[in-house]
Structures are given as structure tokens and as C-alpha cells.
Design a protein around this motif. Sequence first.
Motif, PDB file in Angstrom:
ATOM      1  N   SER A  49       0.832  -1.207   0.000  1.00  0.00           N
ATOM      2  CA  SER A  49       0.000   0.000   0.000  1.00  0.00           C
ATOM      3  C   SER A  49       0.866   1.257   0.000  1.00  0.00           C
ATOM      4  O   SER A  49       2.057   1.223   0.340  1.00  0.00           O
ATOM      5  CB  SER A  49      -0.894   0.012   1.244  1.00  0.00           C
ATOM      6  N   TRP A  50       0.236   2.374  -0.364  1.00  0.00           N
ATOM      7  CA  TRP A  50       0.922   3.667  -0.297  1.00  0.00           C
ATOM      8  C   TRP A  50       1.419   3.910   1.113  1.00  0.00           C
ATOM      9  O   TRP A  50       2.530   4.370   1.330  1.00  0.00           O
ATOM     10  CB  TRP A  50      -0.057   4.797  -0.675  1.00  0.00           C
ATOM     11  N   HIS A  51       0.565   3.635   2.068  1.00  0.00           N
ATOM     12  CA  HIS A  51       0.902   3.866   3.477  1.00  0.00           C
ATOM     13  C   HIS A  51       2.172   3.120   3.862  1.00  0.00           C
ATOM     14  O   HIS A  51       3.075   3.682   4.479  1.00  0.00           O
ATOM     15  CB  HIS A  51      -0.270   3.439   4.367  1.00  0.00           C
ATOM     16  N   GLU A  52       2.257   1.852   3.505  1.00  0.00           N
ATOM     17  CA  GLU A  52       3.415   1.042   3.873  1.00  0.00           C
ATOM     18  C   GLU A  52       4.687   1.519   3.166  1.00  0.00           C
ATOM     19  O   GLU A  52       5.755   1.589   3.774  1.00  0.00           O
ATOM     20  CB  GLU A  52       3.145  -0.426   3.559  1.00  0.00           C
ATOM     21  N   LEU A  55       5.683   4.872   4.766  1.00  0.00           N
ATOM     22  CA  LEU A  55       6.191   4.628   6.112  1.00  0.00           C
ATOM     23  C   LEU A  55       7.619   4.103   6.053  1.00  0.00           C
ATOM     24  O   LEU A  55       8.498   4.573   6.782  1.00  0.00           O
ATOM     25  CB  LEU A  55       5.292   3.635   6.853  1.00  0.00           C
TER      26      LEU A  55
END
Length: 88
Positions: A49-52, A55
Motif C-alpha cells: 500500500s501507499w501507506h506502507e 512509512l
Amino acid sequence: MKASTIAYKPVGFALGAVSGMIAAAMFKKAWKVLGHGEEAPDATDEERSWHEVLLAATLQGAIFAAVKATVDRAGASAARGLTGRWPG
């Protein structure tokens, strides 16, 4: 350019290489502790994901910057202790 600055250049390069290895190991361990698996995602990893991805990039950048600053500062302090002059 001062002689102390020239003499410190190879030391600075060596410290940079060492700090990169330390930071890479620290990031790998931190990524595992956060529970995100063995390998951090690449920006083009379609399955993450974008989030991962963001991060991982943020954490890696922060760790690399902190380790580099620590090693550079310690190296400069040691050089001053040995020579009486701050390299720069």
C-alpha cells in the motif's frame, strides 16, 4: 584548504561507509520490529500500500540521517581530540 581538512577527507569517507552499513542494519531491524515482514517495500511494489511504502521511506530516511549525523559528529570530535583542531 587547510591541511587538517584534507587529512580528514579519507576518514570522513570511511565513516560515511560505516554509517551506511549501520543505518541499513538498524532499518532492517526496525522494519521487522514494526511487524511489516522481512523486506521493506520498494516504491514500485504493486502489492504494498501507499501507506506502507511511505512509512518505510520515512523511517529509512530518518534512521539514515540520524546515524550519519551521529557518526560524522563523533568523527569530527575524535579528530579534534587527536589534532586539537575541528575538521572542516
